[in-house]
Each structure stands twice: as C-alpha cells, then as structure tokens.
Design an enzyme around this catalytic site. Sequence first.
Site: not given
Length: 340
Positions: A116, A120, A179, A181, A217, A246
Amino acid sequence: MYKQIIRPIFFYFDPEKVHYFTFSLIRNLSKIPGIPSLFRALYLINDKRLETEVFGLKFKNPVGLAAGMDKDASLYNELSNLGFGFIEIGTITPKAQEGNPKKRIFRLVEDTALINRMGFNNGGVQEAVERLKKNKGVLIGGNIGKNKVTPNENAVDDYLICFDALFDYVDYFVVNVSSPNTPNLRELQEKEPLKQLLQTLQNQNLTKPKPKPVLLKIAPDLTDSQLLDIIDIVKETKIAGVIATNTTLSREGLQSENKVEMGGMSGKPLRNRSTEVIRFLAEKSNKAFPIIGVGGIHSADDAIEKLEAGASLIQLYTGFIYEGPGLIKAINKKILAKMQ
C-alpha cells in the site's frame, strides 16, 4: 466460509473499493437488531484468562486491530464485535488529506501480502474526535502523524495538535514516524529528531491530570544499531513502549507481479523480520518496556511466535484481510490452550 466463498469474491475487485464496500456492509448489518450479538457469539471469546494489563491498561484479550484499517475511527464499535481486544485508529493527521493518487493498494496473492501507498488519507483529527465521542466501551489506540505538506522541522506541531485533540478520547497514543508513504517521514526515526519529538510529546503528556501511554511505531527496515538507538530513546524519554513493526520497503523473495509497486509491504513475507525485531528489542532491553507485535500474523501459531519472542500484545492487518475474523478467535483459543 470466509476463505472459501467471501474472499474469492472480494479479491476479484479493486482492494480499496472492497475496503469501503466491506465497511459499509458491516456498518449496515450492525444496525439490524441481533446482528451485533450474533457477531459476538461467532467470534468473541469472553474469558478472564485472556485479560492482560499492559502499560496500565486492561485489555479484554491481547489481539488488536492495527492502524490503517479504521483510519477515520468510523467503524471501531462494529469491528470490536468481531472479537478484537482493542482497536487502533488512524493514522490521524491535523488536517484532512486525500493521500496519494489511486491506485494505491495492491494484492500480492502468491505471496499472501499487500503493498500500500495510501499516504495517511483521512478526514482530519476533528472528524475523528466527533466519531470517538460515540465510543461504547472499546479500548482505542490513537495513531498520529503529520500532514504531507508539513515540513519535518515543523512536524512536532502536527503531532501535538493531534495529541491534544484526541487526548480525552483514546486510551493510548502511537507516534507514527515509520510509514514509507509520506515523503521524508522516516527521517524522523533518526535518533536526535525522534528523541526531540517524543520528549516534546511526553512533556505535554505530563501536563495532563492523568497522562496516557505513548508508544512508538517503528519500521522493520531499521539496522541493529538503529534498534539500539530506539531502546536508548525509549529509556530516555520514558515512553510506554514500541509497536514492531510497520510495513517494509523490502521485496526480497516475492513472487507476485505487483512486487514492483512502490509502497509498504505487509503480510506473510514480513513475519520473520517482524519477529526478529521484537526478539532483538526484548532481549537487548531486558524486557524494559512492552512491545506490541504486528507483521505477518496469518495463523494462531504466528501470533504465539510473536508473544514468545517478547510481545505483550499483537495486532492484525493483512492477516485479517486474508484469513477473516475467524483468525481472531483462533488466536485467542490457542492462547487459552497454551495456558493448560
């Protein structure tokens, strides 16, 4: 039934469209009298032996839903009926944002994985707060991040906005700097900026009458040296714990054509690395802080592996999509069986 009938139908369609369809289906079914009770009868195990206290909170069972599924806190009450002991919402940002351009979720069926690059996407913190006011007793984690347009030097302001807005409505916080992304976000995992961010949040936390647990995380792609830095930072800032891990940027060993897609990969191929990170943190810190284990849990045995490596709680995401809600019950049954 899920894997034989429902999943093949769902997997015929675009993953993101299926996500919204499934949420709508669960929401509408849950409005029918008796259906929530039926869901609980099918999937929820009420057993005092499953209760566990971690960072001062009592969890009905140790199996939670990871962030990324209920990004906007729109279905946490209904999802809790499927047997989860806790639900983590988000990642929430101060302002609403669309996220990255579609298509941005890709199934890797041959690898039992997902990639993915959502970025956010969420409706902003105030929308989430309004929905969280309707909580019916679900233990909620609030996963917070920064808006894409916010430069890293101002990132702490975004985290503080979310922290203050959500404080009265979540049971614990998760600082998401891992993340892949959001451009440059992972730079915040470097020791000094991360320590500054967490310390600022902790300072704000300590101004509250009853501080909330704050967790970090982390990415599975960190080196041993970086993981040792994480241990030092947790000790220095006195945050409550770590979520490991993650999604990963690694594509090692993947078979699916979609492995070329950009984004974070989750699912079975992440299982071993996630467990390695959990075990490393637990051993090198002498279990100085709790760890929530997430990454590649697709069976009850996978969950036990995480717990035995040093996790106090676990979370599902991709395993929930591939295996269905029966996985939650299977894990809790296995945990009970191990107690015999």
